[in-house]
Design an enzyme around this catalytic site. Structure first.
Site, PDB file in Angstrom:
ATOM      1  N   ARG A  10      -2.682   0.634 -14.936  1.00  0.00           N
ATOM      2  CA  ARG A  10      -2.464  -0.807 -14.700  1.00  0.00           C
ATOM      3  C   ARG A  10      -3.157  -1.628 -15.794  1.00  0.00           C
ATOM      4  NH1 ARG A  10      -6.930  -3.013 -10.650  1.00  0.00           N
ATOM      5  NH2 ARG A  10      -8.233  -1.171 -10.469  1.00  0.00           N
ATOM      6  N   GLU A  58       6.951 -11.804  -1.893  1.00  0.00           N
ATOM      7  CA  GLU A  58       7.557 -10.836  -2.817  1.00  0.00           C
ATOM      8  C   GLU A  58       9.075 -10.902  -2.842  1.00  0.00           C
ATOM      9  OE1 GLU A  58       5.310 -10.113  -0.489  1.00  0.00           O
ATOM     10  OE2 GLU A  58       3.508  -9.768  -1.686  1.00  0.00           O
ATOM     11  N   PHE A  83       4.732  -3.521  -2.125  1.00  0.00           N
ATOM     12  CA  PHE A  83       5.439  -4.779  -1.892  1.00  0.00           C
ATOM     13  C   PHE A  83       6.627  -4.942  -2.839  1.00  0.00           C
ATOM     14  CE2 PHE A  83       0.767  -5.450  -1.230  1.00  0.00           C
ATOM     15  CZ  PHE A  83       0.813  -5.077   0.103  1.00  0.00           C
ATOM     16  N   HIS A 109      -0.740   0.106  -8.388  1.00  0.00           N
ATOM     17  CA  HIS A 109      -1.321   0.641  -7.158  1.00  0.00           C
ATOM     18  C   HIS A 109      -0.337   1.529  -6.404  1.00  0.00           C
ATOM     19  CE1 HIS A 109      -4.002  -2.548  -8.347  1.00  0.00           C
ATOM     20  NE2 HIS A 109      -4.887  -2.204  -7.434  1.00  0.00           N
ATOM     21  N   ASP A 117      -8.042   1.320   0.618  1.00  0.00           N
ATOM     22  CA  ASP A 117      -7.207   0.373   1.365  1.00  0.00           C
ATOM     23  C   ASP A 117      -6.383   1.060   2.457  1.00  0.00           C
ATOM     24  OD1 ASP A 117      -8.094  -1.914   0.204  1.00  0.00           O
ATOM     25  OD2 ASP A 117      -6.390  -2.179  -1.146  1.00  0.00           O
ATOM     26  N   ARG A 167      -3.868   2.665  -9.840  1.00  0.00           N
ATOM     27  CA  ARG A 167      -5.073   1.856  -9.715  1.00  0.00           C
ATOM     28  C   ARG A 167      -6.262   2.517 -10.425  1.00  0.00           C
ATOM     29  NH1 ARG A 167      -9.311   2.514  -5.658  1.00  0.00           N
ATOM     30  NH2 ARG A 167     -10.627   0.683  -5.656  1.00  0.00           N
TER      31      ARG A 167
END
Lengths: 316, 278
Positions: A10, A58, A83, A109, A117, A167
């Site tokens: 990323r 989104e 998303f 991610h 998460d 990530r």
């Protein structure tokens, strides 16, 4: 063991966007309140007029990107993979995929490596979802160099592209990537007994697995399949023919991702045993990325086991 | 509005309604009610408002129209054909295998279609993206989108409405075709979107009311909407689903049902006689 440089793809994405923005005025970037984590903030700071933060919305993000692309701009629509591919699937399918609009979806991610998460944010279905859209190019780079090359190649390609970034930092496995082409896999290591076809964050464990196998007298070929669609059919058929057994490796469900793409490619042309390393049919959970890789069987050791199984199957 | 101009618009709208009827009857499939409710608006847009060039349908500085209520494709196709984007003969191939005239608008196949639509709720986002593109590139085109009233139940519409106002997209005008009916019945009985005007004003839009079947009313609303600066505008047009065919008017059952041969003949007779009466 030699020290390798590590970097999250990323980060590479954000840096590549910044560089592209300097070269090409048609490049615009959209985000959905995640410009920090997706690293599009680098672009936003430099080119505020060409940056659109849609907020936490989104569906609208993808629709706006479609509208921008229809006017000749090259939008990179960024958010987490969950998303981008999940929440906004139907918008991607109908507003971007069906009209073949020139939208680049920068999904960060991806996979269970997201970690702490937990399952709600660990997208392990994006390859399956995006691959099912006709004309969609699906890419998952393995390291910093490849991520930057992929962003550049995606911008140069006319049509929708889904790019998945990770990530966590991953080792830099490439020294140079001259001649990088979407749809053309890379042979990281030659071998004759079995082929490990890996993508994204599993490319480094695949190389490690090959080293472990070598110590046991097994010669494993390692392919870096950064492009999951269109899959490099030629490279796969050659590997199947020359090694007779394939193990796929990805941070994705074993349903619908790289493993499925490889099976689909080989089953009708050159059927050989194919075993899949990936997340079995279940959701992720909280934990550190490397802990999850151990818990879900996404390590070099698991790849070694599968390779030995595949070789045994080949011998019948 | 001059009487001569009004007569011309009325004649065009009448022709669009006949085209719609022919398309849906020929296909034995398609959405006639919501097509008939926007025929006057499309006649006004293509005759008076949109800066488009049938000879160069993709020119970059053209105005854009997104038919977010894509099921009203028969009306859009009729308007495009009458404006010269493709031969009128193509209309009889609507929804048929091999025709460019897909069930819902397809920008890759049909000259003059600016966005592929049909899945409700997505058009304002695309239109907002086009309007943002206009701001980024400094081109002064305008973007219009036509929404159904039932379509306002889609959450994405409000995501787009929020962003359009936040970014001050005064090059964007959304027309809500408030015919009051959706598949399952009256919109206020299914899941009421009312008050539409106050909701959009609360989101930061300028809202103007119009009678969708009165050209002077449409003219006033368009003139005012296009003069707004600093924020997006909306024309909330009160319309009649099935407008122009007496037995189709204000009936939800005519949302997606093609007419039988007898109904087709009766509807055609009504539309053909309009103008000679009174």
């Amino acid at each position: 063991m030699e020290m390798t440089k590590s970097k999250a793809t990323r980060e590479s994405y954000g840096e590549a966007l910044l560089a592209l923005g300097q070269e090409n005025e048609r490049v615009v970037v959209l985000d959905a309140d995640l410009s920090g984590p997706t690293k599009t903030a680098l672009f936003a700071r430099e080119f505020p007029r060409r940056f659109v933060d849609c907020g936490i919305a989104e569906a609208n993000l993808m629709g706006c990107a479609a509208g921008l692309a229809s006017c000749g701009l090259i939008p990179f629509a960024s958010t987490f993979a969950m998303f981008a591919a999940g929440r906004a699937y139907e918008q991607v399918r109908n507003s971007i995929g069906y009209p073949r609009l020139n939208v680049k979806i920068g999904a960060t991610h991806g996979g269970i490596a997201v970690g702490e998460d937990g399952a709600t944010h660990q997208c392990i279905e994006d390859f399956a979802l995006m691959r099912a859209i006709p004309g969609m190019t699906v890419v998952c780079p393995a390291d910093d160099l490849e991520a930057k090359a992929a962003v550049r190649a995606a911008a140069a390609l006319e049509g929708p592209v889904y790019l998945r970034f990770g990530r966590d930092p991953v080792p830099v496995i490439h020294e140079s990537l001259e001649g990088f082409r979407l749809g053309k896999g890379l042979t990281l290591r030659q071998g004759k007994d079995v082929t490990i076809a890996a993508t994204g964050s599993l490319a480094a464990p695949a190389l490690e697995a090959a080293r472990l196998l070598e110590a046991r007298g097994v010669s494993a070929r390692v392919l870096d399949l950064h492009t999951i669609k269109p899959i490099d059919r030629e490279l796969l058929l050659q590997a199947a023919g020359e090694t007779g057994a394939i193990v796929t490796a990805e941070d994705h469900s074993v349903i619908g991702g790289l493993g499925s793409a490889v099976c689909e490619t080989l089953s009708g042309a050159r059927p050989v045993p194919v075993l899949r390393v990936g997340v079995e049919d279940r959701f992720g959970m909280s934990g550190r990325g490397e802990e999850l890789y151990r818990a879900y069987g996404l390590t070099a050791e698991h790849i070694v086991e599968k390779c030995l199984d595949a070789i045994a199957m080949k011998r019948g | 509005m001059q009487e001569k101009e009004q007569k011309k618009l009325e004649e065009l709208a009448r022709q669009l309604r006949i085209d719609v009827l022919e398309e849906v009857h020929s296909a034995r499939s398609g959405h006639i009610g919501g097509s008939l409710s926007i025929c006057d608006t499309l006649a006004y847009l293509y005759q008076r408002v949109l800066r488009v060039d049938p000879a160069d349908p993709r020119r970059e500085d053209r105005d854009r129209l997104v038919l977010s209520k894509g099921h009203a494709s028969p009306a859009l196709y009729a308007a495009l054909a009458e404006r010269g984007f493709f031969p009128r003969e193509e209309l009889k191939n609507f929804r048929k295998l091999g025709s460019v005239l897909q069930g819902h608008p397809d920008m890759k196949r049909i000259p003059g279609v600016d966005m592929t639509t049909g899945s409700l709720g997505q058009g304002v986002s695309a239109a907002a993206g086009m309007a943002i593109a206009g701001k980024i590139t400094g081109r002064d085109y305008r973007v219009f989108a036509i929404l159904g009233d039932g379509e306002l139940q889609e959450g994405q519409v409000w995501e787009a409405a929020m962003l359009a106002a936040h970014r001050g997209l005064d090059n964007l005008t959304v027309i809500v075709d408030n015919n009051g009916l959706q598949i399952d019945g009256p919109v206020d009985q299914v899941n009421s979107p009312y008050p539409i005007d106050e909701k959009f004003r609360a989101f930061g839009w300028e809202v103007f009311h119009a009678d969708a079947h009165s050209f002077p009313s449409l003219e006033e609303a368009f003139d005012r909407a296009m003069a707004v600066t600093g924020r997006p505008s909306m024309i909330l047009q009160r319309s009649v689903k099935g407008k122009g065919v007496s037995f189709m008017e204000n009936k939800a059952s005519w949302h997606g049902t093609p007419p039988s041969d007898e109904e087709y003949a009766a509807a055609l007779a009504e539309l053909s006689n309009t103008g000679r009466e009174a």
